[in-house]
Motif scaffolding. Structure first.
Motif, PDB file in Angstrom:
ATOM      1  N   GLU B  68       0.812  -1.228   0.000  1.00 18.91           N
ATOM      2  CA  GLU B  68       0.000   0.000   0.000  1.00 18.91           C
ATOM      3  C   GLU B  68       0.840   1.269   0.000  1.00 18.91           C
ATOM      4  O   GLU B  68       0.325   2.358  -0.264  1.00 18.91           O
ATOM      5  CB  GLU B  68      -0.985  -0.030   1.187  1.00 18.91           C
ATOM      6  N   HIS B  70       3.017   1.716  -2.160  1.00 18.09           N
ATOM      7  CA  HIS B  70       3.382   1.930  -3.564  1.00 18.09           C
ATOM      8  C   HIS B  70       2.190   1.999  -4.513  1.00 18.09           C
ATOM      9  O   HIS B  70       2.281   2.595  -5.570  1.00 18.09           O
ATOM     10  CB  HIS B  70       4.295   0.793  -4.041  1.00 18.09           C
ATOM     11  N   PHE B  71       1.099   1.341  -4.129  1.00 14.47           N
ATOM     12  CA  PHE B  71      -0.012   1.199  -5.078  1.00 14.47           C
ATOM     13  C   PHE B  71      -1.346   1.495  -4.392  1.00 14.47           C
ATOM     14  O   PHE B  71      -1.500   1.264  -3.191  1.00 14.47           O
ATOM     15  CB  PHE B  71      -0.045  -0.229  -5.651  1.00 14.47           C
ATOM     16  N   SER B  72      -2.286   1.981  -5.210  1.00 15.85           N
ATOM     17  CA  SER B  72      -3.619   2.267  -4.674  1.00 15.85           C
ATOM     18  C   SER B  72      -4.373   0.959  -4.454  1.00 15.85           C
ATOM     19  O   SER B  72      -3.997  -0.100  -4.977  1.00 15.85           O
ATOM     20  CB  SER B  72      -4.397   3.132  -5.666  1.00 15.85           C
ATOM     21  N   ARG B  73      -5.452   1.065  -3.727  1.00 15.26           N
ATOM     22  CA  ARG B  73      -6.271  -0.118  -3.467  1.00 15.26           C
ATOM     23  C   ARG B  73      -6.809  -0.733  -4.767  1.00 15.26           C
ATOM     24  O   ARG B  73      -6.806  -1.945  -4.945  1.00 15.26           O
ATOM     25  CB  ARG B  73      -7.437   0.288  -2.554  1.00 15.26           C
ATOM     26  N   GLN B  74      -7.226   0.138  -5.689  1.00 20.55           N
ATOM     27  CA  GLN B  74      -7.732  -0.363  -6.980  1.00 20.55           C
ATOM     28  C   GLN B  74      -6.637  -1.093  -7.745  1.00 20.55           C
ATOM     29  O   GLN B  74      -6.870  -2.119  -8.378  1.00 20.55           O
ATOM     30  CB  GLN B  74      -8.273   0.795  -7.844  1.00 20.55           C
ATOM     31  N   GLU B  75      -5.439  -0.537  -7.692  1.00 22.65           N
ATOM     32  CA  GLU B  75      -4.324  -1.185  -8.394  1.00 22.65           C
ATOM     33  C   GLU B  75      -4.010  -2.543  -7.764  1.00 22.65           C
ATOM     34  O   GLU B  75      -3.784  -3.531  -8.465  1.00 22.65           O
ATOM     35  CB  GLU B  75      -3.070  -0.295  -8.337  1.00 22.65           C
ATOM     36  N   GLN B  84       3.566  -6.303  -8.989  1.00 19.43           N
ATOM     37  CA  GLN B  84       4.025  -5.166  -8.177  1.00 19.43           C
ATOM     38  C   GLN B  84       5.540  -5.022  -8.265  1.00 19.43           C
ATOM     39  O   GLN B  84       6.066  -3.923  -8.485  1.00 19.43           O
ATOM     40  CB  GLN B  84       3.625  -5.370  -6.718  1.00 19.43           C
TER      41      GLN B  84
END
Lengths: 91, 411
Positions: B68, B70-75, B84
């Motif tokens: 989290e 590095h990336f959004s929840r949707q991603e 990732q």
């Protein structure tokens, strides 16, 4: 371990080896090595898997150091003895 | 080296202008190089669900990683860990290189992976088989597919040219990077992001490997007489491969040149390595580069730490290099980061670039006892400073598939 149990262990191990070697169980001598039976490295890991499943035991065997494993695979007889030991330890 | 844009054996010259990685040794290429220089061990106890039911409980796991951050929840709904890792490595490589994809159809992504979204498979099989759930998340398929990482990078970077995934088990990354080299060399693309990713450290991933009886329970000791098997790792490394003329035109920093590539198939055994197949691949890569064996100063070995691989590889190196085998250095960095399977050649290329650019040879750590079957200079335990002008990197996969690259210094 009773003689009857010992006999069963031996027969089952021989049956497993015979199947991997594509031989009749009667053609598997206790003195034979895996090489004699034509069991290669892939057939060996399948054999160990069958032994583990048949007897519900964990066989401590690492193909990188077969000589160091407590599980002696030099002959059919040594494999039978090793399985007997593991089965005895389980019960 | 003259600045001709043409490779002496045909096609365009190809250079490396960026690198990125995340693995058990570091969260970036500079961190990973520093760890390799120090000979740091990235292997330790594994931590994931049901690890207590495994007989193999060590690996090169990336510690303290927070998706989290590095990336959004949707991603994250769409990104398996292997995706990732690939994205993080690709973003680092592109930023470091400064390359832009102004002509997106002339750029590509070629990645290696073996397991793809294996953790996604593992988790969802657990749900339906063990927990008897009757439905799984609707996006399981685009998350687990082997090309997910390559596709997500192409979407992230707006790269619209040749984009695909190569799966050749432990040689996947080397095959991928070799393909990227050929795409640029042949003129099909100007810039290709290439390398590989793997995230196999989960219950099902290790459980499957245990059965082969080739994994070590206590450590990865390549070339050492007391080695007793391989240890897995995870992560990714991605590189910017670029046509020389393209890199020069934008004033890019050139890390090294990719000059040779060859691939062979043993066509003999599904798991046991074959000396001849390895010999043919190494010879082929040298011939492609137009180099004599004597020019190679360092080999990044496949060096898995299994009894059979290491002795077969050393015998193959002796056959290819003759007397020069006693002068060159060969090390296995798997001793530090573990075997990343389909991503391993990519992380190992970091060591090759360090050798060419900085003159630092990454060591084989965990080396304890000499093995007469591996009597080469394996750079035991401590990194070494040495100027090398050409390096080779080997990958010899299950299935008998071999891929070897040769890279040369850019001076």
């Amino acid at each position: 371990m009773s003689d009857a149990v010992r006999e069963t262990v031996r027969d089952k191990v021989v049956a497993i080896l015979a199947e991997q070697a594509a031989l009749e169980p009667t053609a598997v001598s206790m003195e034979a090595s895996l090489g004699d039976l034509g069991i290669d490295s892939l057939a060996l890991v399948e054999t160990i898997f069958s032994i583990e499943e048949t007897f519900d035991i964990e066989v401590p065997f690492n193909a990188n150091e077969p000589e160091k494993s407590d599980f002696d695979i030099s002959t059919v007889a040594s494999i039978v003895r090793a399985v007997e030991t593991l089965v005895a330890a389980r019960t | 080296m003259p600045r001709s844009p043409q490779h002496p054996r045909g096609g365009r010259r190809v250079v490396v202008t960026g690198q990125g990685t995340i693995n058990a040794l570091g969260r970036s290429a500079p961190e990973t190089r520093a760890a390799m220089r120090e000979g740091r061990l990235g292997i330790g106890p594994l931590a994931f669900q049901d690890v207590d039911r495994l007989s193999i409980q060590i690996g090169g796991q990336i510690r303290g990683y927070d998706p989290e951050a590095h990336f959004s929840r949707q991603e994250l709904t769409l990104f398996d860990p292997f995706t990732q890792f690939a994205l993080l490595a690709a973003r680092e490589a592109v930023a470091a290189s400064g390359v832009t994809f102004a002509d997106p159809g002339r750029a590509g992504v070629v990645l290696g992976t073996s397991g793809g979204g294996l953790q996604t498979q593992d988790e969802n099989y657990r749900l339906v088989y063990q927990e008897a759930k009757n439905r799984v998340h609707p996006l399981v398929v685009p998350r687990l597919m082997n090309n997910a990482a390559a596709s997500q990078i192409s979407m992230d970077m707006k790269i619209e040219g040749p984009t695909y995934t190569v799966a050749t088990a432990c040689a996947s990354s080397n095959h991928a990077m070799g393909q990227a080299f050929q795409l640029i060399r042949s003129g099909m693309a100007d810039v290709v992001l290439t390398g590989g990713a793997e995230a196999m450290l989960c219950f099902g991933g290790i459980k499957a490997w245990e059965g082969l009886r080739v994994m070590s329970r206590d450590g990865c000791r390549p070339f050492s007489l007391n080695r007793n098997g391989m240890v897995q790792g995870e992560g990714a490394a991605v590189f910017v491969f670029e046509a020389l003329e393209h890199a020069l035109a934008r004033g890019a920093n050139i890390i090294a040149e990719v000059t040779g590539f060859a691939m062979t198939s043993d066509a003999s055994d599904i798991v046991t390595p074959n000396r001849e197949g390895a010999v043919r691949a190494m010879r082929g890569a040298l011939a492609d580069a137009g180099l004599a064996g004597e020019a190679v100063g360092y080999i990044n070995a496949h060096g898995t730490g299994t009894t059979v691989n290491d002795k077969t590889e050393c015998a193959a190196v002796r056959e290819v290099f003759g007397a020069h085998a006693d002068r060159l250095m060969i090390s296995s960095t798997k001793s530090m980061h573990g075997h990343l399977i389909g991503g391993t050649g990519a992380v190992e290329l970091i060591a090759c670039l360090m050798a060419l650019e900085e003159g630092v040879i990454a060591p084989t750590i965990g080396y304890e006892l000499p093995d007469p079957d591996c009597d080469l200079d394996v750079v035991p335990n401590v990194a070494r400073e040495a100027r090398v002008d050409a390096v080779m990197t080997n990958a010899f996969a299950f299935g008998g598939l071999n891929a070897v690259l040769v890279l040369q210094a850019w001076r």
